[in-house]
Design a protein around this motif. Structure first.
Motif, PDB file in Angstrom:
ATOM      1  N   PHE A  11      -3.862   2.501 -50.632  1.00 27.77           N
ATOM      2  CA  PHE A  11      -3.856   1.035 -50.587  1.00 27.77           C
ATOM      3  C   PHE A  11      -2.486   0.522 -50.166  1.00 27.77           C
ATOM      4  O   PHE A  11      -2.375  -0.400 -49.343  1.00 27.77           O
ATOM      5  N   CYS A  12      -1.439   1.105 -50.746  1.00 26.13           N
ATOM      6  CA  CYS A  12      -0.080   0.653 -50.438  1.00 26.13           C
ATOM      7  C   CYS A  12       0.236   0.844 -48.958  1.00 26.13           C
ATOM      8  O   CYS A  12       0.842  -0.027 -48.319  1.00 26.13           O
ATOM      9  N   GLU A  14      -1.991   1.040 -46.481  1.00 27.40           N
ATOM     10  CA  GLU A  14      -2.860   0.185 -45.680  1.00 27.40           C
ATOM     11  C   GLU A  14      -2.395  -1.260 -45.678  1.00 27.40           C
ATOM     12  O   GLU A  14      -2.526  -1.967 -44.666  1.00 27.40           O
ATOM     13  N   HIS A  15      -1.829  -1.739 -46.802  1.00 30.30           N
ATOM     14  CA  HIS A  15      -1.467  -3.157 -46.933  1.00 30.30           C
ATOM     15  C   HIS A  15       0.042  -3.397 -46.867  1.00 30.30           C
ATOM     16  O   HIS A  15       0.502  -4.507 -47.153  1.00 30.30           O
ATOM     17  N   ILE A  17       2.499  -2.359 -48.776  1.00 23.52           N
ATOM     18  CA  ILE A  17       3.140  -2.607 -50.077  1.00 23.52           C
ATOM     19  C   ILE A  17       4.523  -1.959 -50.089  1.00 23.52           C
ATOM     20  O   ILE A  17       4.668  -0.776 -49.752  1.00 23.52           O
ATOM     21  N   PHE A  78      -2.919  -7.092 -56.312  1.00 25.06           N
ATOM     22  CA  PHE A  78      -1.905  -7.544 -55.358  1.00 25.06           C
ATOM     23  C   PHE A  78      -1.302  -8.839 -55.884  1.00 25.06           C
ATOM     24  O   PHE A  78      -2.024  -9.771 -56.245  1.00 25.06           O
ATOM     25  N   PRO A  85       5.829  -7.687 -50.222  1.00 28.57           N
ATOM     26  CA  PRO A  85       4.481  -7.238 -50.634  1.00 28.57           C
ATOM     27  C   PRO A  85       4.545  -6.334 -51.860  1.00 28.57           C
ATOM     28  O   PRO A  85       5.212  -5.298 -51.836  1.00 28.57           O
ATOM     29  N   LEU A  87       2.500  -4.645 -55.400  1.00 28.37           N
ATOM     30  CA  LEU A  87       1.322  -4.284 -56.196  1.00 28.37           C
ATOM     31  C   LEU A  87       1.729  -4.325 -57.657  1.00 28.37           C
ATOM     32  O   LEU A  87       2.778  -3.785 -58.034  1.00 28.37           O
TER      33      LEU A  87
END
Length: 477
Positions: A11-12, A14-15, A17, A78, A85, A87
């Motif tokens: 996730f980190c 991909e986004h 973070i 998030f 950014p 998390l």
């Protein structure tokens, strides 16, 4: 949100973070936090945790204050308020030990976990689902000062009736009368869009919203009611909801308070807690032949909550300000009793909740100055004690009172027990009545002692400071 370390890192990546923020609750119910660059988040972080000073959280003594928190990746969200950014996830407090660290028994989140496990061990139920109602005020301006030579506060809200005569700036005249804000519509309801944005934000963070509206308090009192969920999960979501609501308002140039009574003469803000128990997915509070469709276990649960209510209030209403809300005349409950569709009772059975899965009741005295893990756990433990001991609320004199309690004669009112009138009274009750909290090792005795000690210091600090009203009443004597 996540099940494995790899899920988090995917996730980190991909986004984009860059930071991971960890939030831990202190004893009094405030979130503390610590952030690390995402590259420092390793598999060992989930095993050994990150060190911190527990004494500053109100937990451990200074001489034994080194502790660690271990992130719970299932709580990750998030953070919408950070420029970098980020998390965010909740951490659980652990004691450093060999060969393995172990959960700190005074950690409020650990207590909520133990309360749920104790409930399962009794065989009574395996899940308590709760639905909190969040009431709060949105102000445009707040100042306060507590100095030896000057003390006081000042509040302003654009839609408040006291601004009806404002002539220095443009005034369009749509103000909300004293205690006249319930379900008020636009253009008086100038906070509708902000409230909607709050609800969208809650929904985006897996906090489903039931509805929202303007509340009774004219100077910006709002309510957001959320859908039901398991007890500890809803304690997590209560903390997250407060974080999201306060920060969104702050971002838009306004300020939110969950104080129970920020304004004299206006409606106070509570946090009504709806609740019901389930076993193997089936509700145990419903019986169409029982009073208001409630089962015997439900009535016993009510009996336990009401029997222990004065002590429970030390956790559900833990501020001196809490008891400025619990006074007659403002829809706030002051009488230890239950009834159907009666907002003057401590426990109200909603008349509209008729189906087996909806049959429930609400505890109306609680407010959001509480530590939700401790408050929800205390309610559960009191109710379970009522079921175990088969406490009959009617036999105990708790009702049902399906009348407006404020309209009863003084003779009738004296028959109904009252809630504590101050934080000190609630702490006195907790000192005398806390065995039900110790069952199953859920609440540690030491935590109760620390809680009482700290809260008495709070009450003493308030009582020691001269009040502005005392100058009005006594200065010329």
């Amino acid at each position: 949100m996540f099940k494995t370390y790899d899920d988090v890192m995917s996730f980190c990546k991909e986004h984009g973070i860059q930071m991971i923020d960890f939030k831990m609750i202190d004893l009094m119910g405030r979130w503390r936090h610590l952030g690390i660059p995402v590259g420092r988040f390793k598999p060992d972080t989930l095993r050994y945790g990150i060190g911190f000073d527990g004494s500053n959280y109100g937990f451990a003594p200074v001489e034994n204050s080194d502790m660690v928190f271990i992130p719970d990746i299932t709580t990750a969200v998030f953070d919408p308020f950070t420029e970098v950014p980020t998390l965010s996830m909740i951490g659980d407090v652990f004691v450093i030990a060999q060969p393995e660290n172990y959960r700190f028994e005074q950690d409020p989140r650990s207590i909520a976990f133990k309360a749920e496990e104790y409930m399962k061990s009794t065989g009574i139920a395996d899940e308590m689902r709760i639905g909190p109602e969040y009431e709060f005020y949105v102000f445009d301006h707040v100042t306060y000062e507590n100095s030896p030579h000057r003390t006081g506060f000042s509040i302003d809200a654009e839609q408040a009736i006291w601004n009806g005569g404002e002539n220095e700036f443009q005034n369009l005249g749509y103000k909300i009368p004293l205690k006249g804000g319930y379900h008020i519509g636009p253009p008086q309801d100038i906070l509708y869009d902000l409230r909607s944005r709050m609800c969208v934000l809650l929904e985006e963070n897996n906090i489903p919203v039931k509805y929202h509206h303007h509340e009774v308090g004219g100077p910006g009192q709002l309510e957001i009611e959320v859908e039901f969920g398991p007890m500890r999960e809803m304690a997590d979501k209560t903390m997250l909801a407060k974080y999201l609501i306060k920060n969104l308002a702050f971002q838009e140039g306004k300020t939110v308070t969950f104080m129970p009574k920020p304004l004299f003469g206006e409606a106070g803000s509570g946090m009504h807690v709806h609740m019901h128990l389930f076993k193997n997915g089936k509700p145990i509070f419903h019986d169409e032949k029982g009073y208001s469709g409630l089962s015997k276990k439900a009535l016993n649960f009510i009996g336990g909550v009401l029997k222990h209510a004065p002590a429970v209030l030390a956790f559900t209403n833990p501020s001196t300000n809490s008891y400025k809300r619990l006074i007659p005349g403002y829809e706030a409950p002051v009488s230890v009793c239950f009834a159907t569709a009666n907002r003057s009772a401590v426990i109200r059975v909603p008349a509209y909740a008729k189906s087996p899965n909806q049959k429930r009741f609400e505890f109306r005295s609680a407010d959001a100055t509480c530590n939700p893990y401790l408050a929800y756990s205390a309610i559960l433990m009191a109710g379970l004690d009522g079921i175990k001991r088969k406490i009959d609320p009617t036999a105990e004199g708790f009702g049902p009172y399906d009348v407006n309690l404020y309209t009863l004669s003084k003779e009738e009112q004296t028959k109904i027990k009252g809630l504590p009138k101050s934080l000190d009274e609630a702490l006195d009750a907790l000192e005398k009545d806390h065995e039900f909290l110790l069952a199953g090792g859920v609440f540690p005795q030491r935590l109760i002692e620390i809680w009482i000690e700290n809260k008495r210091k709070e009450a003493r600090r308030i009582n020691d400071i001269p009040h502005p009203l005392e100058f009005e009443m006594y200065y010329d004597l």
